[in-house]
Design an enzyme around this catalytic site. Structure first.
Site, PDB file in Angstrom:
ATOM      1  N   GLU A  77      36.392  -1.999 -40.093  1.00  0.00           N
ATOM      2  CA  GLU A  77      37.049  -0.866 -40.772  1.00  0.00           C
ATOM      3  C   GLU A  77      38.190  -1.444 -41.595  1.00  0.00           C
ATOM      4  O   GLU A  77      38.613  -2.582 -41.341  1.00  0.00           O
ATOM      5  CB  GLU A  77      37.583   0.125 -39.728  1.00  0.00           C
ATOM      6  CG  GLU A  77      38.674  -0.467 -38.845  1.00  0.00           C
ATOM      7  CD  GLU A  77      38.687   0.122 -37.434  1.00  0.00           C
ATOM      8  OE1 GLU A  77      38.058   1.161 -37.210  1.00  0.00           O
ATOM      9  OE2 GLU A  77      39.306  -0.505 -36.561  1.00  0.00           O
ATOM     10  N   ASP A 121      39.914 -17.559 -27.631  1.00  0.00           N
ATOM     11  CA  ASP A 121      38.636 -17.881 -26.977  1.00  0.00           C
ATOM     12  C   ASP A 121      38.038 -19.137 -27.615  1.00  0.00           C
ATOM     13  O   ASP A 121      38.533 -19.625 -28.629  1.00  0.00           O
ATOM     14  CB  ASP A 121      37.673 -16.670 -27.066  1.00  0.00           C
ATOM     15  CG  ASP A 121      37.265 -16.326 -28.506  1.00  0.00           C
ATOM     16  OD1 ASP A 121      37.453 -15.172 -28.925  1.00  0.00           O
ATOM     17  OD2 ASP A 121      36.741 -17.216 -29.220  1.00  0.00           O
ATOM     18  N   SER A 125      43.059  -6.947 -37.634  1.00  0.00           N
ATOM     19  CA  SER A 125      43.670  -5.670 -38.031  1.00  0.00           C
ATOM     20  C   SER A 125      44.825  -5.870 -39.004  1.00  0.00           C
ATOM     21  O   SER A 125      45.340  -4.913 -39.565  1.00  0.00           O
ATOM     22  CB  SER A 125      44.191  -4.953 -36.779  1.00  0.00           C
ATOM     23  OG  SER A 125      45.208  -5.753 -36.171  1.00  0.00           O
ATOM     24  N   HIS A 180      47.200 -19.431 -32.514  1.00  0.00           N
ATOM     25  CA  HIS A 180      47.844 -18.763 -31.369  1.00  0.00           C
ATOM     26  C   HIS A 180      47.501 -19.435 -30.056  1.00  0.00           C
ATOM     27  O   HIS A 180      47.653 -18.832 -28.984  1.00  0.00           O
ATOM     28  CB  HIS A 180      47.429 -17.283 -31.327  1.00  0.00           C
ATOM     29  CG  HIS A 180      48.048 -16.480 -32.432  1.00  0.00           C
ATOM     30  ND1 HIS A 180      47.582 -15.236 -32.800  1.00  0.00           N
ATOM     31  CD2 HIS A 180      49.090 -16.741 -33.253  1.00  0.00           C
ATOM     32  CE1 HIS A 180      48.310 -14.767 -33.799  1.00  0.00           C
ATOM     33  NE2 HIS A 180      49.231 -15.661 -34.095  1.00  0.00           N
TER      34      HIS A 180
END
Ligand code: BV8
Length: 241
Positions: free
Chosen positions: A208, A99, A182, A114
């Site tokens: 997380e 984005d 992640s 990417h």
């Protein structure tokens, strides 16, 4: 943990992932309901998937490109732009995201390892061109006019962009910060190891713990829109001491 360190920080490498854009309303890949739950990676993010069903892939990226008009950068993007403006040392911002929210948040130097939704790659002449429209109708390449444009996005099995520049920065940085990723995809997931081998301190800012959390000297958990501005304030206030 970072207190004593900030004074010596002169070269920072930051890696961002989909989590930094989550609060802007862009689906992440692996959170519940994320992009990959709606589509199999093999079908929409591999060269084989594109060869098998180009319309499916072109539509997948046309939709994501169009959705950029409905989202805006969040305080995390804006904080990294402030860091770029005010940090006196060297800063390299590498993003896995395709984005344009870092740029719209004010960052001037963004390395899209990417690729980008707003860029087109011609399979015939291999030139890259800015692209804001759709590709499903097979528009002519702006350079060679062949109807062979594909999303300028790095698919699985393809080599990410500017790896030499990234590894060179990781070898010399003294702080590596991973934000909203992640740690599931390589080579990006391996950058923390490269930084540690180079003697850098490593910090993870994430909602997380990521798959590689144990590799970081410090992990701070929370939404990027809170945790990133806090960290940037810390870096800039310490550097000002
Ligand atoms: C390559 C573009 C080599 C497309 C993407 C086995 C072992 C090691 C490697 C491999 C292996 N098998 C295959 C490989 C290689 C493969 C790979 O790593 N596969 C994985 C699945 C094991 N990698 C590749 O193929 C790469 N190329 O290796 O080339 C080579 C060598 C020689 C010659 C040729 C080639 C290319 C990988 C690039 C693929 N393209 N994206 C597109 O966007 O459509 S990957 C895609 O997923 C993203 O770009 C991103 O990079 C990646 C990971 O996603 P994340 O950004 O981390 O997002 P995710 O949803 O996973 O996580 C979001 C995180 O945010 C979560 O932790 C969540 O907690 C957090 N979060 C959520 N909300 C918030 C938040 N955090 C803060 N605040 C919030 N509010």
């Amino acid at each position: 943990m970072l207190e004593g360190l900030m004074a010596q920080v002169a070269r920072i490498v930051i890696l961002t992932g989909a989590g930094i854009s989550a609060e802007s309303g862009i689906d992440t890949f692996r959170s519940a309901g994320g992009l990959w739950e709606q589509h199999r990676v093999e079908d929409v993010a591999t060269p084989e998937g594109f060869a098998r069903n180009p319309d499916l892939v072109l539509n997948f990226y046309d939709m994501r490109r169009a959705a950029l008009e409905n989202v805006a950068p969040n305080p995390a993007h804006e904080a990294l732009a402030r860091l770029e403006r005010e940090f006196a040392g060297e800063l390299l911002l590498v993003t896995q995201n395709v984005d344009d929210l870092h740029e719209r948040g004010g960052s001037r130097q963004v390395l899209h390892m990417h690729g980008e939704l707003k860029s087109a790659l011609c399979s015939a002449c291999e030139m890259r061109s800015p692209w804001h429209a759709t590709m499903i109708e097979r528009p002519p390449c702006p350079v060679c006019l062949a109807p062979t444009l594909r999303p300028d996005v790095v698919w699985f099995g393809e080599m990410p962009y500017e790896m030499g520049r990234i590894y060179q920065a990781l070898e010399t940085c003294d702080l590596f910060v991973s934000i909203g990723t992640s740690g599931a995809v390589y080579p990006a997931a391996g950058f923390v190891q490269e930084a540690r081998v180079a003697g850098a301190r490593t910090l993870e800012l994430n909602f997380e713990p990521s798959e590689g959390s144990r590799l970081f000297h410090e992990t701070r958990l929370g939404p990027a829109s809170m945790v990133v501005p806090q960290w940037v304030d810390e870096v800039l206030s310490r550097a000002a001491e």
